[in-house]
Design a protein around this motif. Structure first.
Motif, PDB file in Angstrom:
ATOM      1  N   ASN A   6       8.979   3.141 -10.407  1.00 29.99           N
ATOM      2  CA  ASN A   6       8.631   3.541  -9.201  1.00 29.99           C
ATOM      3  C   ASN A   6       8.215   5.171  -9.422  1.00 29.99           C
ATOM      4  N   ARG A   9       4.473   4.832 -10.486  1.00 22.44           N
ATOM      5  CA  ARG A   9       3.563   3.730  -9.696  1.00 22.44           C
ATOM      6  C   ARG A   9       2.297   4.600  -9.064  1.00 22.44           C
ATOM      7  N   SER A  11      -0.195   5.525  -6.503  1.00 23.65           N
ATOM      8  CA  SER A  11      -0.467   6.016  -5.255  1.00 23.65           C
ATOM      9  C   SER A  11      -1.742   5.546  -4.421  1.00 23.65           C
ATOM     10  N   ASN A  12      -2.756   5.273  -5.182  1.00 26.24           N
ATOM     11  CA  ASN A  12      -4.235   4.819  -4.809  1.00 26.24           C
ATOM     12  C   ASN A  12      -4.619   3.979  -5.827  1.00 26.24           C
ATOM     13  N   GLN A  15      -5.840   4.994  -9.386  1.00 26.58           N
ATOM     14  CA  GLN A  15      -4.870   5.297 -10.483  1.00 26.58           C
ATOM     15  C   GLN A  15      -4.499   4.018 -11.199  1.00 26.58           C
ATOM     16  N   SER A  52       2.832  -3.659  -8.395  1.00 23.92           N
ATOM     17  CA  SER A  52       2.327  -2.152  -8.057  1.00 23.92           C
ATOM     18  C   SER A  52       1.053  -2.387  -7.389  1.00 23.92           C
ATOM     19  N   THR A  56       0.127  -0.756  -3.730  1.00 25.20           N
ATOM     20  CA  THR A  56      -0.875   0.156  -3.806  1.00 25.20           C
ATOM     21  C   THR A  56      -1.951  -0.217  -2.584  1.00 25.20           C
ATOM     22  N   LYS A  59      -0.705   0.006   0.861  1.00 27.47           N
ATOM     23  CA  LYS A  59      -0.725   1.463   1.345  1.00 27.47           C
ATOM     24  C   LYS A  59      -1.885   1.865   1.685  1.00 27.47           C
ATOM     25  N   THR A  60      -3.132   1.561   0.992  1.00 29.42           N
ATOM     26  CA  THR A  60      -4.489   1.794   1.272  1.00 29.42           C
ATOM     27  C   THR A  60      -4.872   1.010   2.695  1.00 29.42           C
ATOM     28  N   CYS A  63      -2.546   3.465   5.691  1.00 30.53           N
ATOM     29  CA  CYS A  63      -2.658   4.719   5.723  1.00 30.53           C
ATOM     30  C   CYS A  63      -3.339   4.952   7.271  1.00 30.53           C
ATOM     31  N   GLY A  75      -0.875   9.895   1.685  1.00 28.20           N
ATOM     32  CA  GLY A  75       0.480  10.315   1.118  1.00 28.20           C
ATOM     33  C   GLY A  75       1.365  11.219   2.051  1.00 28.20           C
ATOM     34  N   CYS A  80       2.375   6.103   4.918  1.00 25.75           N
ATOM     35  CA  CYS A  80       2.338   6.330   3.434  1.00 25.75           C
ATOM     36  C   CYS A  80       3.796   6.963   3.119  1.00 25.75           C
TER      37      CYS A  80
END
Length: 167
Positions: A6, A9, A11-12, A15, A52, A56, A59-60, A63, A75, A80
């Motif tokens: 975690n 992991r 975040s975008n 990565q 993962s 991610t 999240k995208t 957001c 973030g 986020c």
């Protein structure tokens, strides 16, 4: 104390390591937001980052820094910081019973706090036939703002359907 997986992991999508063909595809989908689909199937061996990447990607999509999905989540917004408001992760290998599946299906019909209500089902191949049938109706006719990301290591164990095209 945060578990290492975690803590580190991504975040975008930029990565995510060693999955450029996947991240390029997802990035293209986000950049052409009219092509965002409601069902995704992530397949690969254990440990390659399916879940993962699914988190991610969720999240995208959610957001709130812009009026549409973005490849670089801020973030800082509520989506986020607290993705669990609209992103539910189910481990099909350990969650047993049709009742759990039905509860999550009902939750996918609720209006999202942000843009989409996203359900990630990890190890989807472990769903019993009864649980998969309970899920199938929603997969065939998903609610307008629902997205399902199915992750599996054993794609051959997923029952064949018209909704999920494996081959």
């Amino acid at each position: 104390m945060t578990a290492l997986y975690n803590k580190y992991r991504p975040s975008n999508l930029s990565q995510v390591i060693s999955q450029q063909h996947i991240t390029d595809t997802l990035t293209n989908i986000i950049c052409k937001s009219e092509n965002i689909k409601q069902i995704y199937l992530f397949v690969g061996p254990h440990g390659v980052g399916k879940t993962s990447t699914a988190r991610t990607y969720a999240k995208t999509l959610n957001c709130l820094k812009s009026d549409k999905p973005t490849i670089k989540p801020c973030g800082k917004c509520s989506s986020c910081i607290s993705p669990q408001l609209d992103t539910v992760e189910i481990d099909a290998a350990s969650n047993t019973g049709v009742d759990n599946t039905l509860e999550n299906i009902k939750a996918s019909h609720l209006a999202p706090h942000s843009r989409y209500r996203i359900t990630i089902i990890d190890e989807v191949h472990a769903l019993s036939n009864a649980r998969f049938k309970a899920l199938l109706k929603t997969l065939e006719e998903p609610p307008p703002n629902a997205i399902f990301i199915l992750c599996t290591t054993e794609v051959d164990k997923i029952p064949p359907t018209g909704t999920i095209s494996i081959r």
